[in-house]
Design a protein around this motif. Sequence first.
Motif, PDB file in Angstrom:
ATOM      1  N   GLN A  71       0.854  -1.211   0.000  1.00  0.00           N
ATOM      2  CA  GLN A  71       0.000   0.000   0.000  1.00  0.00           C
ATOM      3  C   GLN A  71       0.883   1.253   0.000  1.00  0.00           C
ATOM      4  O   GLN A  71       0.614   2.209  -0.713  1.00  0.00           O
ATOM      5  N   GLU A  72       1.953   1.219   0.816  1.00  0.00           N
ATOM      6  CA  GLU A  72       2.852   2.375   0.940  1.00  0.00           C
ATOM      7  C   GLU A  72       3.419   2.749  -0.432  1.00  0.00           C
ATOM      8  O   GLU A  72       3.450   3.915  -0.820  1.00  0.00           O
ATOM      9  N   TYR A  73       3.814   1.722  -1.181  1.00  0.00           N
ATOM     10  CA  TYR A  73       4.436   1.958  -2.490  1.00  0.00           C
ATOM     11  C   TYR A  73       3.460   2.657  -3.454  1.00  0.00           C
ATOM     12  O   TYR A  73       3.800   3.653  -4.078  1.00  0.00           O
ATOM     13  N   TYR A  74       2.233   2.131  -3.527  1.00  0.00           N
ATOM     14  CA  TYR A  74       1.300   2.708  -4.509  1.00  0.00           C
ATOM     15  C   TYR A  74       0.716   4.045  -4.042  1.00  0.00           C
ATOM     16  O   TYR A  74       0.350   4.876  -4.868  1.00  0.00           O
ATOM     17  N   LYS A  75       0.650   4.254  -2.712  1.00  0.00           N
ATOM     18  CA  LYS A  75       0.162   5.559  -2.219  1.00  0.00           C
ATOM     19  C   LYS A  75       1.131   6.674  -2.611  1.00  0.00           C
ATOM     20  O   LYS A  75       0.749   7.837  -2.715  1.00  0.00           O
ATOM     21  N   ALA A  76       2.385   6.323  -2.849  1.00  0.00           N
ATOM     22  CA  ALA A  76       3.374   7.322  -3.257  1.00  0.00           C
ATOM     23  C   ALA A  76       3.301   7.631  -4.755  1.00  0.00           C
ATOM     24  O   ALA A  76       3.948   8.579  -5.224  1.00  0.00           O
ATOM     25  N   GLN A  77       2.533   6.855  -5.523  1.00  0.00           N
ATOM     26  CA  GLN A  77       2.397   7.115  -6.965  1.00  0.00           C
ATOM     27  C   GLN A  77       1.309   8.179  -7.145  1.00  0.00           C
ATOM     28  O   GLN A  77       0.211   8.026  -6.605  1.00  0.00           O
ATOM     29  N   THR A  78       1.591   9.199  -7.927  1.00  0.00           N
ATOM     30  CA  THR A  78       0.632  10.310  -8.010  1.00  0.00           C
ATOM     31  C   THR A  78      -0.546  10.018  -8.937  1.00  0.00           C
ATOM     32  O   THR A  78      -1.581  10.665  -8.834  1.00  0.00           O
ATOM     33  N   ASP A  79      -0.396   9.085  -9.855  1.00  0.00           N
ATOM     34  CA  ASP A  79      -1.480   8.876 -10.834  1.00  0.00           C
ATOM     35  C   ASP A  79      -2.361   7.661 -10.507  1.00  0.00           C
ATOM     36  O   ASP A  79      -3.078   7.157 -11.366  1.00  0.00           O
ATOM     37  N   VAL A  80      -2.296   7.199  -9.255  1.00  0.00           N
ATOM     38  CA  VAL A  80      -3.122   6.062  -8.831  1.00  0.00           C
ATOM     39  C   VAL A  80      -3.857   6.458  -7.558  1.00  0.00           C
ATOM     40  O   VAL A  80      -3.276   7.069  -6.668  1.00  0.00           O
ATOM     41  N   ASP A  81      -5.164   6.139  -7.488  1.00  0.00           N
ATOM     42  CA  ASP A  81      -5.953   6.382  -6.277  1.00  0.00           C
ATOM     43  C   ASP A  81      -6.004   5.103  -5.465  1.00  0.00           C
ATOM     44  O   ASP A  81      -6.583   4.119  -5.921  1.00  0.00           O
ATOM     45  N   VAL A  82      -5.402   5.113  -4.283  1.00  0.00           N
ATOM     46  CA  VAL A  82      -5.343   3.881  -3.485  1.00  0.00           C
ATOM     47  C   VAL A  82      -6.420   3.906  -2.392  1.00  0.00           C
ATOM     48  O   VAL A  82      -6.602   4.921  -1.713  1.00  0.00           O
ATOM     49  N   PHE A  83      -7.147   2.806  -2.271  1.00  0.00           N
ATOM     50  CA  PHE A  83      -8.177   2.647  -1.234  1.00  0.00           C
ATOM     51  C   PHE A  83      -7.884   1.375  -0.454  1.00  0.00           C
ATOM     52  O   PHE A  83      -7.431   0.386  -1.024  1.00  0.00           O
ATOM     53  N   GLU A  84      -8.184   1.420   0.850  1.00  0.00           N
ATOM     54  CA  GLU A  84      -8.175   0.187   1.645  1.00  0.00           C
ATOM     55  C   GLU A  84      -9.599   0.027   2.150  1.00  0.00           C
ATOM     56  O   GLU A  84     -10.112   0.888   2.868  1.00  0.00           O
ATOM     57  N   ILE A  85     -10.249  -1.049   1.728  1.00  0.00           N
ATOM     58  CA  ILE A  85     -11.693  -1.192   1.942  1.00  0.00           C
ATOM     59  C   ILE A  85     -12.005  -2.463   2.730  1.00  0.00           C
ATOM     60  O   ILE A  85     -11.521  -3.548   2.401  1.00  0.00           O
ATOM     61  N   SER A  86     -12.863  -2.274   3.731  1.00  0.00           N
ATOM     62  CA  SER A  86     -13.400  -3.405   4.502  1.00  0.00           C
ATOM     63  C   SER A  86     -14.885  -3.518   4.181  1.00  0.00           C
ATOM     64  O   SER A  86     -15.569  -2.497   4.034  1.00  0.00           O
ATOM     65  N   ILE A  87     -15.398  -4.738   4.089  1.00  0.00           N
ATOM     66  CA  ILE A  87     -16.855  -4.854   3.878  1.00  0.00           C
ATOM     67  C   ILE A  87     -17.595  -5.055   5.206  1.00  0.00           C
ATOM     68  O   ILE A  87     -18.808  -5.284   5.203  1.00  0.00           O
ATOM     69  N   GLY A  88     -16.912  -4.948   6.322  1.00  0.00           N
ATOM     70  CA  GLY A  88     -17.603  -5.051   7.603  1.00  0.00           C
ATOM     71  C   GLY A  88     -16.651  -5.477   8.705  1.00  0.00           C
ATOM     72  O   GLY A  88     -15.528  -5.913   8.439  1.00  0.00           O
ATOM     73  N   ASP A  89     -17.126  -5.336   9.927  1.00  0.00           N
ATOM     74  CA  ASP A  89     -16.274  -5.608  11.081  1.00  0.00           C
ATOM     75  C   ASP A  89     -16.285  -7.088  11.445  1.00  0.00           C
ATOM     76  O   ASP A  89     -16.861  -7.490  12.471  1.00  0.00           O
ATOM     77  N   TYR A  90     -15.699  -7.877  10.626  1.00  0.00           N
ATOM     78  CA  TYR A  90     -15.527  -9.312  10.834  1.00  0.00           C
ATOM     79  C   TYR A  90     -14.409  -9.736   9.894  1.00  0.00           C
ATOM     80  O   TYR A  90     -14.021  -8.965   9.015  1.00  0.00           O
ATOM     81  N   VAL A  91     -13.888 -10.941  10.082  1.00  0.00           N
ATOM     82  CA  VAL A  91     -12.739 -11.364   9.273  1.00  0.00           C
ATOM     83  C   VAL A  91     -13.104 -12.585   8.422  1.00  0.00           C
ATOM     84  O   VAL A  91     -13.616 -13.582   8.938  1.00  0.00           O
ATOM     85  N   LEU A  92     -12.858 -12.452   7.126  1.00  0.00           N
ATOM     86  CA  LEU A  92     -13.096 -13.546   6.168  1.00  0.00           C
ATOM     87  C   LEU A  92     -11.785 -14.302   5.949  1.00  0.00           C
ATOM     88  O   LEU A  92     -10.717 -13.830   6.320  1.00  0.00           O
ATOM     89  N   PHE A  93     -11.878 -15.441   5.271  1.00  0.00           N
ATOM     90  CA  PHE A  93     -10.649 -16.162   4.903  1.00  0.00           C
ATOM     91  C   PHE A  93      -9.820 -15.369   3.890  1.00  0.00           C
ATOM     92  O   PHE A  93      -8.606 -15.443   3.875  1.00  0.00           O
ATOM     93  N   GLY A  94     -10.531 -14.678   2.992  1.00  0.00           N
ATOM     94  CA  GLY A  94      -9.814 -13.992   1.913  1.00  0.00           C
ATOM     95  C   GLY A  94     -10.628 -12.848   1.357  1.00  0.00           C
ATOM     96  O   GLY A  94     -11.803 -12.666   1.704  1.00  0.00           O
ATOM     97  N   GLY A  95     -10.018 -12.061   0.471  1.00  0.00           N
ATOM     98  CA  GLY A  95     -10.665 -10.874  -0.084  1.00  0.00           C
ATOM     99  C   GLY A  95     -11.616 -11.151  -1.239  1.00  0.00           C
ATOM    100  O   GLY A  95     -12.280 -10.229  -1.718  1.00  0.00           O
ATOM    101  N   GLU A  96     -11.717 -12.416  -1.671  1.00  0.00           N
ATOM    102  CA  GLU A  96     -12.522 -12.696  -2.862  1.00  0.00           C
ATOM    103  C   GLU A  96     -13.999 -12.348  -2.667  1.00  0.00           C
ATOM    104  O   GLU A  96     -14.631 -11.743  -3.545  1.00  0.00           O
ATOM    105  N   VAL A  97     -14.556 -12.759  -1.517  1.00  0.00           N
ATOM    106  CA  VAL A  97     -15.974 -12.452  -1.267  1.00  0.00           C
ATOM    107  C   VAL A  97     -16.165 -10.937  -1.168  1.00  0.00           C
ATOM    108  O   VAL A  97     -17.149 -10.386  -1.674  1.00  0.00           O
ATOM    109  N   ALA A  98     -15.208 -10.256  -0.557  1.00  0.00           N
ATOM    110  CA  ALA A  98     -15.283  -8.793  -0.459  1.00  0.00           C
ATOM    111  C   ALA A  98     -15.238  -8.164  -1.855  1.00  0.00           C
ATOM    112  O   ALA A  98     -15.969  -7.206  -2.144  1.00  0.00           O
ATOM    113  N   ALA A  99     -14.412  -8.705  -2.745  1.00  0.00           N
ATOM    114  CA  ALA A  99     -14.341  -8.176  -4.120  1.00  0.00           C
ATOM    115  C   ALA A  99     -15.676  -8.387  -4.834  1.00  0.00           C
ATOM    116  O   ALA A  99     -16.152  -7.509  -5.566  1.00  0.00           O
ATOM    117  N   LEU A 100     -16.306  -9.541  -4.619  1.00  0.00           N
ATOM    118  CA  LEU A 100     -17.621  -9.795  -5.224  1.00  0.00           C
ATOM    119  C   LEU A 100     -18.633  -8.748  -4.754  1.00  0.00           C
ATOM    120  O   LEU A 100     -19.431  -8.238  -5.547  1.00  0.00           O
TER     121      LEU A 100
END
Length: 238
Positions: free
Chosen positions: A128-157
């Motif tokens: 995240q640190e690396y891409y936040k330093a790039q000026t032409d990219v908008d970086v987001f860190e997104i959670s779909i809720g206050d619980y923990v999944l096995f992986g980000g795939e369901v969140a991406a869906l």
Amino acid sequence: MTLHFNIVTIFPEYFVPLDISLLGKAQTSGLISINTVNLREFASAPHYSVDDTPYGGGAGMVMRADILADAIDSVLRSGSKLVFLTPSGQKLTQRICEEFANVQENQDVDSNIILVCGRFEGFDARIQEYYKAQTDVDVFEISIGDYVLFGGEVAALVVIEAVSRLIPGVLGNPQSLVEESHQLNSEGHELLEYPNYTRPANFRGLEVPNVLLSGNHAKILEWRHEQAIKITNAVLFN
Ligand code: SAM
């Protein structure tokens, strides 16, 4: 315009269901495109590992920044929105979905959203640190809720579905969006939707509210607005 979703994942097969129903149609008509980037293709033989043990010790494995970066770079272009799915991110809301759908911005330009799905204990923090330093990219860190999944795939869906339905043309009836929960009304307030009813008028002894059978549209609008306020107060402000 086309909204391009590129998904960086070790499980591309998670995204097969996106070919059905309205999202399938949206892809066929070119309103959106969905492309998976298999992270393992950027790892090395013989094991194709994408993770390693954490510096400082501790449980679990951490996803390697160098392999993630090679996968991300393969689909990155200027102006991309780069979204890391993480339970420690900003909570996904309808406003963020609108921003991702680009609804208020230039409708003639294609948009590129890269969704990065974590696994194990998550990402090496330098990615995240690396891409936040790039000026032409908008970086987001997104959670779909206050619980923990096995992986980000369901969140991406979740992100793809919530964002795509906001793109003009994806929903059969654009009016469906107007009074929906979490939309801003004409006064700029976020209201939850009023309760809906359909046939039969009597369901196991439960009647449809009389006003909805009255044919009086002004009264129906008024009743629905009151119900929306009641539900919103009970759910969002309690
Ligand atoms: N160790 C991490 C922590 O405590 O924050 C949790 C890692 S989780 C087991 C593995 C991956 O699942 C994360 O990197 C993220 O991509 C995804 N994930 C889990 N819960 C999520 C959530 N609520 N929202 C978005 N992504 C999530």
